[in-house]
Design an enzyme around this catalytic site. Structure first.
Site: not given
Length: 253
Positions: A94-96
């Protein structure tokens, strides 16, 4: 070489499932920790042996040196995961963590021409080839907190506790430095199929930027759009868990 399987400081195995036929490898967002994926581990432990990556500088790794570079992160994580690749794997970032899942998969594929993940879930992040001029890592602490509030990804109780926030800030800033200075290799792509998950109101990822992940795989591609912002996951756990379980069973998009 990575650490021995049970000795790695990078891996949290909240619900060991040694009889499973697949592994789910979860990579959290900037400033996040392995415990972010505890609910996913709990729910999917009947479908897979779930490994959650713990980055340095937080929780029980608070004293470990920080990493502020995506390539260094990906090199370290890929090395740590090699002893765990005896089963088919699904990555969920998720995300990074989505960028790290991609870069780790790319490294594992380059090291082994026969390796391919069952699926790579890229959640809450624009494609590696899509850049924005972001400088959260250069802001003062108040500026970093404003960004976290915007993304609604940090428990308000933590934001209200200055001591906890002060302890977490170096890791948060280090992660923002890593992801905001990241630039993918031109034309970077993996063989593994990619499934993108995105919120329709994410202030940091447009639908076009999410769809651009299609150019980063030579395998199958799928995109699922959910109502919500950057942390849309919290409001759609059941359909997301079901989708991950499908991929763990070998179903393709």
């Amino acid at each position: 070489m990575g650490a021995q399987r049970e000795d790695s400081v990078w891996i949290r195995r909240f619900h060991p499932a040694p009889e499973s036929r697949a592994r789910l490898i979860c990579l959290p967002h900037a400033g996040g920790s392995a415990s972010f994926f505890f609910p996913m581990s709990q729910t999917l432990s009947s479908s897979a042996d779930v490994l959650c990556v713990q980055y340095p500088g937080r929780q029980d790794r608070r004293q470990d040196p920080l990493i502020e570079n995506i390539d260094e992160y990906a090199d370290a994580i890929a090395a740590e995961l090699k002893p765990w690749l005896d089963l088919p794997v699904v990555f969920f970032g998720h995300s990074m963590g989505a960028v790290l899942a991609f870069e780790v998969t790319r490294r594992l594929e380059e090291a082994d021409a026969e390796f391919s993940a069952l699926a790579l879930f890229a959640s809450g992040r624009r494609a590696p080839s899509r850049y924005r001029d972001e400088n959260v890592h250069r802001r003062d602490d108040d500026g970093v907190v404003r960004e976290m509030k915007l993304l609604s990804g940090t428990d308000s109780r933590v934001l209200g506790n200055e001591e906890i926030l002060r302890m977490a800030m170096p890791a948060i800033r280090g992660d923002y430095t890593a992801i905001e200075t990241y630039r993918s290799v031109p034309g970077a792509a993996v063989r593994s199929p990619i499934t993108v998950l995105t919120g329709d109101n994410d202030p940091r990822t447009s639908l076009e930027e999410a769809a651009a992940w299609a150019s980063h795989t030579t395998g199958a591609f799928d995109i699922r759009v959910f109502p919500g912002g950057h942390f849309f996951l919290a409001g759609h756990q059941q359909p997301i868990m079901s989708l991950v379980a499908e991929r763990l069973s070998g179903s393709r998009p």
